[in-house]
Design an enzyme around this catalytic site. Structure first.
Site, mmCIF file in Angstrom:
data_model
loop_
_atom_site.group_PDB
_atom_site.id
_atom_site.type_symbol
_atom_site.label_atom_id
_atom_site.label_comp_id
_atom_site.label_asym_id
_atom_site.label_seq_id
_atom_site.Cartn_x
_atom_site.Cartn_y
_atom_site.Cartn_z
ATOM 1 N N HIS A 152 33.674 47.433 44.135
ATOM 2 C CA HIS A 152 34.605 48.103 43.233
ATOM 3 C C HIS A 152 34.046 48.125 41.807
ATOM 4 O O HIS A 152 34.078 49.160 41.124
ATOM 5 C CB HIS A 152 35.946 47.376 43.264
ATOM 6 N N GLU A 153 33.525 46.976 41.368
ATOM 7 C CA GLU A 153 32.972 46.901 40.016
ATOM 8 C C GLU A 153 31.762 47.805 39.862
ATOM 9 O O GLU A 153 31.604 48.493 38.846
ATOM 10 C CB GLU A 153 32.599 45.453 39.690
ATOM 11 N N HIS A 156 32.671 51.362 39.276
ATOM 12 C CA HIS A 156 32.956 51.675 37.875
ATOM 13 C C HIS A 156 31.665 52.042 37.141
ATOM 14 O O HIS A 156 31.619 52.997 36.358
ATOM 15 C CB HIS A 156 33.599 50.478 37.178
ATOM 16 N N GLU A 230 40.988 53.714 38.487
ATOM 17 C CA GLU A 230 40.983 52.579 39.405
ATOM 18 C C GLU A 230 41.019 53.048 40.857
ATOM 19 O O GLU A 230 40.402 52.447 41.729
ATOM 20 C CB GLU A 230 42.170 51.655 39.114
#
Length: 301
Positions: A152-153, A156, A230
């Site tokens: 997930h990071e 980004h 997100e």
């Protein structure tokens, strides 16, 4: 997570307001009107250039300082990615390196910090990024869930969220400065009937008050966009993992606790935080899980 609202809502807003106050004091004390943007007549072109300089300065400073600020504020223990010392460090480096390759990214810096379950990414560009996880998250989650959070990071980072958020915040700040000065001029000249060549107290007071009030409204817009991205980072994690299940499990595990807020400079790029208000940087866990259940990941196994 690739934190972009922390250094861009609190730190950025603070820098923005500070610059506005400093420039307004310079105007008032030294009588410098920066062209004719606050005299008897308004030069909107001059005013807009001034607004852009002030508006983007805070965002750019926040962007360039994001990684340094994260290291200082979080007390990160940085891992030597070429020579990890412990099994945990080796595990994290191996996972980040593998997932970065899948995402087509250069190897980021990796760090660990003491704290409640959370993680974040930050940095000024894809080639200068940092990914960090807390000891609380490592203790809470199993390996598959940790890997989903790291994915997930990295999503980004891949999506370029930091630069996007910087540009958005800069645009919002620009219009805050622009509108506050126009309204301040109207109050000073049209309502209070100031006929002097220099701007009066109505201009200064109105501009400063609106800088703060409109600044908070602008931060709501930025927070709304942060919530939107997100969902994309969650979907990106599913693509990297080849399944939505690990990310769903990680979110549901986080949903059972109340993690501490991350500091402002990394708040918007954590795996969790700030839920339940117009200033929230993240959607609710329920909404994110629902979106993931509908996502068709690209690397399905």
């Amino acid at each position: 997570m690739f934190k972009r609202i922390g250094l861009l809502i609190l730190a950025n807003l603070a820098i923005f307001i500070m610059l506005s106050v400093i420039l307004t004091v310079i105007q008032m004390v030294f009588g410098i009107n920066f062209g004719t943007m606050s005299g008897k007549s308004l030069n909107l072109g001059t005013l807009f250039v001034f607004a852009m300089v002030v508006g983007f300065s805070g965002s750019i400073i926040s962007l360039l300082m994001s990684k340094t600020m994260a290291k200082m504020s979080m007390g990160l223990q940085m891992i030597d990615v070429n020579n990890p010392q412990t099994p945990v460090e080796r595990y994290l480096v191996d996972v980040v390196r593998s997932e970065a390759q899948k995402a087509g990214l250069p190897m980021p810096e990796v760090g660990i910090y003491d704290g409640e379950p959370n993680a974040f990414a930050t940095g000024a560009s894809r080639s200068s990024s940092l990914v960090a996880v807390s000891t609380g998250l490592l203790n809470l989650m199993n390996r598959e869930e940790v890997e989903a959070v790291l994915a997930h990071e990295l999503s980004h980072v891949k999506n370029g969220d930091m630069v996007t958020m910087t540009l958005l915040q800069g645009v919002m700040n620009t219009f805050v400065v622009f509108l506050s000065r126009i309204i301040g001029w109207v109050v000073d000249r049209q309502i209070l009937r100031n006929e002097d060549d220099a701007p009066g107290v109505g201009y200064y007071v109105t501009s400063l008050v609106l800088d703060i009030c409109l600044g908070f409204l602008a931060s709501m817009v930025v927070a709304a966009f942060s919530r939107y991205r997100e969902f994309h980072a969650d979907a990106g994690a599913a693509d990297i993992m080849g399944s939505t299940t690990p990310m769903i499990n990680a979110l549901q595990r986080l949903g059972g606790i109340a993690p501490n807020e991350l500091p402002g400079n990394v708040k918007g790029f954590g795996i969790s935080g700030g839920i339940g208000s117009l200033f929230a940087s993240h959607p609710s866990i329920e909404d994110r899980v629902a979106a993931l259940r509908e996502h068709r990941y690209t690397n399905a196994q």
